[in-house]
Write a protein that holds these residues in place. Structure first.
Motif, PDB file in Angstrom:
ATOM      1  N   UNK A 436       0.821  -1.205   0.000  1.00  0.00           N
ATOM      2  CA  UNK A 436       0.000   0.000   0.000  1.00  0.00           C
ATOM      3  C   UNK A 436       0.850   1.247   0.000  1.00  0.00           C
ATOM      4  N   UNK A 437       0.244   2.339   0.452  1.00  0.00           N
ATOM      5  CA  UNK A 437       0.960   3.605   0.502  1.00  0.00           C
ATOM      6  C   UNK A 437       0.375   4.484   1.596  1.00  0.00           C
ATOM      7  N   UNK A 438       1.178   5.431   2.043  1.00  0.00           N
ATOM      8  CA  UNK A 438       0.742   6.458   2.989  1.00  0.00           C
ATOM      9  C   UNK A 438       0.930   7.808   2.308  1.00  0.00           C
ATOM     10  N   UNK A 439      -0.161   8.542   2.172  1.00  0.00           N
ATOM     11  CA  UNK A 439      -0.144   9.873   1.582  1.00  0.00           C
ATOM     12  C   UNK A 439      -0.288  10.874   2.718  1.00  0.00           C
ATOM     13  N   UNK A 440       0.616  11.809   2.816  1.00  0.00           N
ATOM     14  CA  UNK A 440       0.582  12.759   3.932  1.00  0.00           C
ATOM     15  C   UNK A 440       1.188  14.078   3.489  1.00  0.00           C
ATOM     16  N   UNK A 441       0.844  15.141   4.215  1.00  0.00           N
ATOM     17  CA  UNK A 441       1.370  16.436   3.847  1.00  0.00           C
ATOM     18  C   UNK A 441       0.663  17.575   4.550  1.00  0.00           C
ATOM     19  N   UNK A 442       0.764  18.746   3.944  1.00  0.00           N
ATOM     20  CA  UNK A 442       0.238  19.971   4.545  1.00  0.00           C
ATOM     21  C   UNK A 442      -0.360  20.843   3.453  1.00  0.00           C
ATOM     22  N   UNK A 443      -1.571  21.368   3.711  1.00  0.00           N
ATOM     23  CA  UNK A 443      -2.226  22.319   2.818  1.00  0.00           C
ATOM     24  C   UNK A 443      -2.265  23.691   3.486  1.00  0.00           C
ATOM     25  N   UNK A 444      -1.954  24.711   2.711  1.00  0.00           N
ATOM     26  CA  UNK A 444      -2.042  26.095   3.182  1.00  0.00           C
ATOM     27  C   UNK A 444      -2.859  26.885   2.162  1.00  0.00           C
ATOM     28  N   UNK A 445      -3.879  27.600   2.624  1.00  0.00           N
ATOM     29  CA  UNK A 445      -4.741  28.376   1.733  1.00  0.00           C
ATOM     30  C   UNK A 445      -5.084  29.714   2.359  1.00  0.00           C
ATOM     31  N   UNK A 446      -4.963  30.765   1.554  1.00  0.00           N
ATOM     32  CA  UNK A 446      -5.458  32.086   1.943  1.00  0.00           C
ATOM     33  C   UNK A 446      -6.546  32.493   0.953  1.00  0.00           C
ATOM     34  N   UNK A 447      -7.722  32.820   1.466  1.00  0.00           N
ATOM     35  CA  UNK A 447      -8.885  33.169   0.633  1.00  0.00           C
ATOM     36  C   UNK A 447      -9.417  34.509   1.129  1.00  0.00           C
ATOM     37  N   UNK A 448      -9.390  35.512   0.244  1.00  0.00           N
ATOM     38  CA  UNK A 448      -9.922  36.838   0.568  1.00  0.00           C
ATOM     39  C   UNK A 448     -11.114  37.089  -0.344  1.00  0.00           C
ATOM     40  N   UNK A 449     -12.305  37.212   0.243  1.00  0.00           N
ATOM     41  CA  UNK A 449     -13.539  37.340  -0.528  1.00  0.00           C
ATOM     42  C   UNK A 449     -14.369  38.503  -0.008  1.00  0.00           C
ATOM     43  N   UNK A 466      -7.422  32.205   6.489  1.00  0.00           N
ATOM     44  CA  UNK A 466      -6.202  31.413   6.356  1.00  0.00           C
ATOM     45  C   UNK A 466      -6.466  30.028   6.919  1.00  0.00           C
ATOM     46  N   UNK A 467      -6.159  29.027   6.123  1.00  0.00           N
ATOM     47  CA  UNK A 467      -6.416  27.637   6.514  1.00  0.00           C
ATOM     48  C   UNK A 467      -5.115  26.858   6.426  1.00  0.00           C
ATOM     49  N   UNK A 468      -4.716  26.255   7.533  1.00  0.00           N
ATOM     50  CA  UNK A 468      -3.538  25.390   7.576  1.00  0.00           C
ATOM     51  C   UNK A 468      -4.015  24.005   7.997  1.00  0.00           C
ATOM     52  N   UNK A 469      -3.800  23.017   7.138  1.00  0.00           N
ATOM     53  CA  UNK A 469      -4.404  21.700   7.375  1.00  0.00           C
ATOM     54  C   UNK A 469      -3.416  20.574   7.078  1.00  0.00           C
ATOM     55  N   UNK A 470      -2.832  19.977   8.102  1.00  0.00           N
ATOM     56  CA  UNK A 470      -2.067  18.743   7.885  1.00  0.00           C
ATOM     57  C   UNK A 470      -3.024  17.563   7.705  1.00  0.00           C
ATOM     58  N   UNK A 471      -2.584  16.555   6.985  1.00  0.00           N
ATOM     59  CA  UNK A 471      -3.451  15.409   6.720  1.00  0.00           C
ATOM     60  C   UNK A 471      -2.602  14.159   6.497  1.00  0.00           C
ATOM     61  N   UNK A 472      -3.259  13.010   6.590  1.00  0.00           N
ATOM     62  CA  UNK A 472      -2.616  11.723   6.295  1.00  0.00           C
ATOM     63  C   UNK A 472      -3.679  10.762   5.793  1.00  0.00           C
ATOM     64  N   UNK A 473      -3.307   9.943   4.803  1.00  0.00           N
ATOM     65  CA  UNK A 473      -4.232   8.981   4.202  1.00  0.00           C
ATOM     66  C   UNK A 473      -3.494   7.657   4.003  1.00  0.00           C
ATOM     67  N   UNK A 474      -4.050   6.583   4.565  1.00  0.00           N
ATOM     68  CA  UNK A 474      -3.449   5.252   4.474  1.00  0.00           C
ATOM     69  C   UNK A 474      -4.260   4.396   3.515  1.00  0.00           C
ATOM     70  N   UNK A 475      -3.553   3.682   2.623  1.00  0.00           N
ATOM     71  CA  UNK A 475      -4.200   2.685   1.768  1.00  0.00           C
ATOM     72  C   UNK A 475      -3.458   1.368   1.911  1.00  0.00           C
TER      73      UNK A 475
END
Length: 782
Positions: A436-449, A466-475
Motif C-alpha cells: 500500500x501507501x501512505x499519503x501525507x502532507x500539509x495544505x495552506x490556503x489564503x482566501x480573501x472574498x 487562512x487555513x492550515x491543514x495537515x493530513x494523512x491517508x493510508x491505503x
C-alpha cells in the motif's frame, strides 16, 4: 597508423551494414481500424518507437537476430510476437490489438492526490473522458450541461448561476486541476461555468462528503482536469469552428465559436496552448419566444485562454506550469418582461439595459507543480503552488434602491482571491502480501472574498481566511481487500474588519427596512478534525462491494450571514461550521460486456445550510440538523459490435429536524434536493468513422410544500412538474484529419421550465427552458 584507421573505418562500415535491418507495419484493432500512437518495442533492448496517428510504425538500424516484439496501447491488451530478423532485411509486421474489456475498470483517477484505479477507491466516483466531453458538448457547449448525465448531480439551470445544481443534495466543491473555484465564504453559485470545455481533458467527480481539498465539499468534488502535454509529435494543431442556433425560430439565435489548440513535445519539454472564443445568440423557448435575459447565457461573449508547459528536469523530477483564463459576459439587446409565476413566463423584449454586463467577468488560475520521484526511500514528493483571481457580476435589481444616496437600484459583484500551497508526500510499503501507501502532507490556503455593489457600496466586508491543514491517508492492499483511512486537521482563522451592513429600503419607501447596523469586526477560529474510512473487496468481477464513511468541513456561506447581521459584534453572530457525515454502501459489477454500479448513501449534519426567505425578501440560513439520503444505479452494455446501451437513475431526498428532537419530518427545499433523474442512452459506432448518440433524460416531480393564504410559495418550495428531454449528438470523420459534427439539444422541442424556474416561485425566475437548438462543428487536426 594508416592500417589502424583503415581497420576502424572497415569495422564501422561493417557495423552499420550489420545493423541495416528494419521492421515496419501497421497496428490496427479488431475492426481493422488503425490504433494511433501505439507503442512498439523490442523486449530486452532499449529499441522502440511509437506509431503515428494512422497506426504506422518503423524500427530501423537493427541487428539480425531473434526478437520479441511488444505491442501496447491505452485501452488494448498488451501483446507480443516472436520474429527472426535477417541481416539487411526489411520485415513487414502488421499486428491486430484486441480491445481490453476490463479497461473501464482500470480508469485512473487523480483527484485523490495520487494516481489510483477505480478498484482502489472504496467510494462512488464518476469520470468523464475526453471523448465523452466532446460528445456532450456537441449537444451543448455549456459546461454545466456536460455534467447533467452524471448520477447524483442535479440538472443545470441554463443560467450563469448554478443555484440548485447540487451533488447528492449538498454543495459541491468545483476545482480546476485541484484549484478551488467555489467561493464558500460568499457562495455566489457561479463556480461551475468557470472553464471552457475545450480546455478539459477529463472530469472526475468524487461523491459524498470529503475534506481532501478543504472547505466546501459537503456533497463531493468536481475536478476539471485540463489538457495534458502528451502530444506524440513536436507540433500538432487542432482547429475547431462551429455555429449554434434555434431550430424553431432561427432569427437572431445564431452564434459562432472558434477554438485553436497547439501542442507538442520537444525532447524534455511538452506544451499545450488553447484559445477559444464563443458568441451565443438569442435563446428561444419551444414556441420561438425570446427567453428572458435575466441571469441568462444567451447573447454572451465567452473568452478562454489556456497554456501548460511541462519540463522533465531529470528522470526522477519534473516541473509543470499551468495558466487558464476564462471570461463570460452577457451583452443583450433585450430586457426582461417579467411574467407571473405559474401563469405566464418572463420573456425578453427589445430594450436598453442600463446596467453593466453581467457574468463571470474574469477567472484567472495559475499553478506551478513540482514532482520529485523517490525523493527518499520509497517516497515521492509533489509541491503545488497555485493562485486564483475571480470576479463575477450579477444583474441589476431595484432591491438596492436607496433614496438618500440617489440610487434606483444596483448590481452586486463578488471578488475572490486565493493563494495556496500543497506539500504532498507519498510513501509506498510492502510486508509480504500486504502492500500500500501512505499519503501525507500539509495544505495552506489564503482566501480573501468580498461582495460589493458596482456603485461602490460595500455589502459583504472583505473576509480574510487562512487555513492550515495537515493530513494523512493510508491505503492497504491485502489479497482482494482494499482498505483506506484518513484524517485531516482543519485550522482556520478568519479576520473580519469593522463594517456597517447595507441599508435597505422597500420600493418607494423613505425609511430603511433593514441594515445600517455597525458591526465590530474580529477574528473567528474554526478547528475541526475530519475522518474517512472505507473497505472494498475485489475478488469477483461480477460483484465488487464497498462500504465507506467520510466527513467534510464547510463554513455555511459566512458572507450571507455577515451582510444580514443584526448583532453589533462578529462574536455574537451564529456562524458554526457544518461537518457533514457521509455513510455509503455500494458495488461495481461486470458480467460479460455489461457494467453495473450502485450505491446507497446517508448524509447527516448537526448544523444545516438551508436558505429560508423571510417576509421581507431577505434570506437567512437555517441551522437545523439535516439528513439527506438516496441511491444511484447505472448500467452500460455493448449490444453488438456497433451498438452500446446504458442508463442511470438517481434518487435524493432530504429532511430537517426543525424541533431539534431527532425527528426529521420536514422536507428540505428543492434548491437543495432535486427530483428523481433518469438517463437512458443508445450509442452507435461505425468503424470509428461515424458516431451517433441519442439520450433521453427524465426529470421527475417534487411537490412537498403548501402555498400560503395568498396562494404564494416561499423560495425553494414551488411545486416541480416532470419533463422529458431527448438530445442527439453525431460526428463523422471525413478524412484522417477532418471531422464534422452535429448535435441537437431538446430534439423533440419539449416545452418546459427548468428546475430553478419552478422551485424559486418568483416572477423574475419563471423562465422557460431552451427549445430545440443545433450545434454544428468542423474539426481539423494536423
Amino acid at each position: 597508423m594508416k592500417h589502424l584507421l583503415f581497420c576502424m573505418f572497415f569495422l564501422s562500415v561493417f557495423g552499420l551494414y550489420a545493423q541495416n535491418a528494419s521492421i515496419y507495419g501497421t497496428i490496427s484493432d479488431e475492426n481493422n481500424q488503425p490504433v494511433p500512437y501505439a507503442t512498439i518495442s523490442l523486449k530486452g533492448t532499449s529499441k522502440g518507437t511509437m506509431a503515428n496517428d494512422q497506426g504506422s510504425y518503423r524500427l530501423e538500424q537493427l541487428e539480425a537476430g531473434q526478437y520479441t516484439l511488444v505491442f501496447s496501447a491505452v485501452g488494448y491488451i498488451k501483446a507480443t510476437q516472436q520474429i527472426d530478423l535477417k541481416a539487411n532485411e526489411s520485415l513487414e509486421i502488421n499486428f491486430t490489438l484486441q480491445t481490453d474489456l476490463e479497461a473501464l475498470n482500470e480508469v485512473v483517477i487523480t483527484s485523490n492526490r495520487v494516481r489510483e484505479t477505480l478498484d482502489e477507491v472504496p467510494s462512488s466516483v464518476s469520470v468523464l473522458s475526453s471523448k465523452q466531453i466532446e460528445s456532450y458538448q456537441q449537444t451543448s457547449t455549456n459546461i454545466a450541461d456536460v455534467l447533467l448525465e452524471i448520477p447524483g448531480i442535479s440538472l443545470s439551470t441554463n443560467l450563469t448561476s448554478n443555484t440548485g445544481q447540487t451533488l447528492r443534495g449538498r454543495k459541491m466543491l468545483i476545482l480546476i486541476d485541484g484549484i478551488p473555484q467555489s467561493t464558500p465564504l460568499r457562495n455566489g453559485s457561479r463556480d461551475i461555468n468557470t472553464i471552457d470545455p475545450n480546455t478539459i481533458e477529463r472530469i472526475e467527480v468524487i461523491k459524498g462528503a470529503t475534506a481532501i481539498y478543504g472547505n466546501g465539499a459537503d456533497g463531493g468534488i468536481v475536478n476539471y482536469i485540463t489538457k495534458k502535454t502528451d502530444a506524440a509529435k513536436p507540433f500538432e494543431s487542432t482547429t475547431m469552428i462551429g455555429s449554434t442556433g434555434a431550430l424553431k425560430t432561427i432569427e437572431k439565435t445564431v452564434g459562432a465559436n472558434i477554438s485553436q489548440t497547439f501542442s507538442g513535445n520537444l525532447d524534455k519539454l511538452g506544451y499545450v496552448v488553447n484559445g477559444t472564443f464563443r458568441q451565443t445568440g438569442v435563446f428561444r423557448d419551444a414556441d420561438g419566444e425570446v427567453i428572458s435575459p435575466y441571469y441568462g447565457i444567451g447573447e454572451t461573449d465567452q473568452y478562454s485562454l489556456f497554456g501548460k508547459l511541462n519540463y522533465q528536469i531529470a528522470d526522477n523530477h519534473k516541473v509543470e506550469l499551468m495558466y487558464n483564463y476564462f471570461s463570460s459576459n452577457q451583452n443583450s439587446d433585450y430586457v426582461a418582461q417579467v411574467g407571473e409565476y405559474g401563469v405566464t413566463p418572463s420573456i425578453g423584449v427589445l430594450g436598453e439595459d442600463l446596467a453593466v454586463d453581467q457574468g463571470n467577468r474574469y477567472n484567472h488560475n495559475a499553478q506551478l507543480t513540482y514532482d520529485f520521484t523517490n525523493i527518499f526511500k520509497n517516497t515521492d514528493f509533489k509541491l503545488n503552488l497555485y493562485a486564483q483571481d475571480f470576479r463575477t457580476v450579477y444583474g441589476y435589481t431595484t432591491s438596492f434602491y436607496d433614496p438618500n444616496l440617489g440610487f434606483d437600484g444596483g448590481q452586486s459583484s463578488i471578488i475572490s482571491t486565493k493563494m495556496g500551497a500543497r506539500f504532498n508526500f507519498n510513501t509506498t510499503y510492502q510486508f509480504g502480501e500486504v502492500s500500500g501507501n501512505v499519503l501525507y502532507g500539509l495544505d495552506v490556503l489564503n482566501d480573501v472574498t468580498a461582495q460589493e455593489l458596482i456603485d461602490g457600496r460595500p455589502w459583504v466586508p472583505e473576509t480574510d481566511m487562512t487555513n492550515i491543514a495537515p493530513y494523512a491517508q493510508l491505503k492497504t492492499l491485502y489479497k482482494n481487500f482494499v482498505f483506506k483511512a484518513g484524517i485531516r486537521f482543519e485550522n482556520i482563522g478568519i479576520h473580519i474588519p469593522n463594517y456597517v451592513t447595507l441599508t435597505r429600503y422597500a420600493a418607494g419607501a423613505t425609511t430603511p427596512s433593514s441594515g445600517g447596523v455597525a458591526v465590530d469586526g474580529g477574528d473567528l477560529d474554526y478547528n475541526a478534525t475530519t475522518f474517512n474510512a472505507g473497505l472494498r473487496y475485489n475478488k469477483w468481477s461480477v460483484f465488487k462491494p464497498f462500504v465507506s464513511f467520510s466527513q467534510s468541513f464547510s463554513i455555511a456561506d459566512l458572507g450571507r450571514t455577515l451582510r444580514s447581521a443584526t448583532e453589533s459584534t462578529v462574536s455574537q453572530i451564529n456562524s458554526d461550521a457544518v461537518i457533514a457525515n457521509n455513510y455509503e454502501i455500494g458495488f461495481n459489477s461486470r458480467i460479460g460486456q455489461t457494467n453495473f454500479s450502485g450505491a446507497y448513501f446517508i448524509s447527516t449534519s448537526k448544523f444545516g445550510a438551508t436558505y429560508t426567505e423571510l417576509p421581507s425578501g431577505i434570506f437567512e440560513i437555517d441551522r437545523q440538523p439535516e439528513r439527506v439520503y438516496g441511491f444511484e444505479v447505472a448500467a452500460d452494455t455493448k449490444l453488438s459490435q456497433h451498438f452500446n446501451l446504458g442508463g442511470s437513475f438517481s434518487y435524493t431526498e432530504g429532511k430537517l429536524d426543525v424541533e431539534n428532537n431527532d425527528n426529521f419530518d420536514t422536507y428540505m427545499n428543492s434548491d437543495r434536493i432535486p427530483p428523481v433523474k433518469g438517463v437512458l442512452y443508445l450509442g452507435y459506432n461505425l468503424s470509428n468513422a461515424f458516431n451517433a448518440r441519442i439520450s433521453y433524460i427524465y426529470s421527475g416531480s417534487r411537490d412537498h410544500f403548501e402555498a400560503n393564504e395568498n396562494g404564494d410559495y416561499s423560495y425553494g418550495q414551488g411545486p416541480i412538474s416532470s419533463f422529458n428531454l431527448v438530445n442527439l449528438s453525431t460526428s463523422y470523420q471525413m478524412s484522417p484529419s477532418t471531422t464534422i459534427g452535429l448535435g441537437i439539444e431538446n430534439l423533440l422541442n419539449e416545452d418546459y421550465y427548468n428546475l430553478l424556474s419552478q422551485f424559486a416561485a418568483r416572477n423574475n425566475d419563471y423562465i422557460k427552458a431552451n427549445g430545440a437548438r443545433f450545434n454544428v462543428s468542423l474539426t481539423v487536426k494536423l
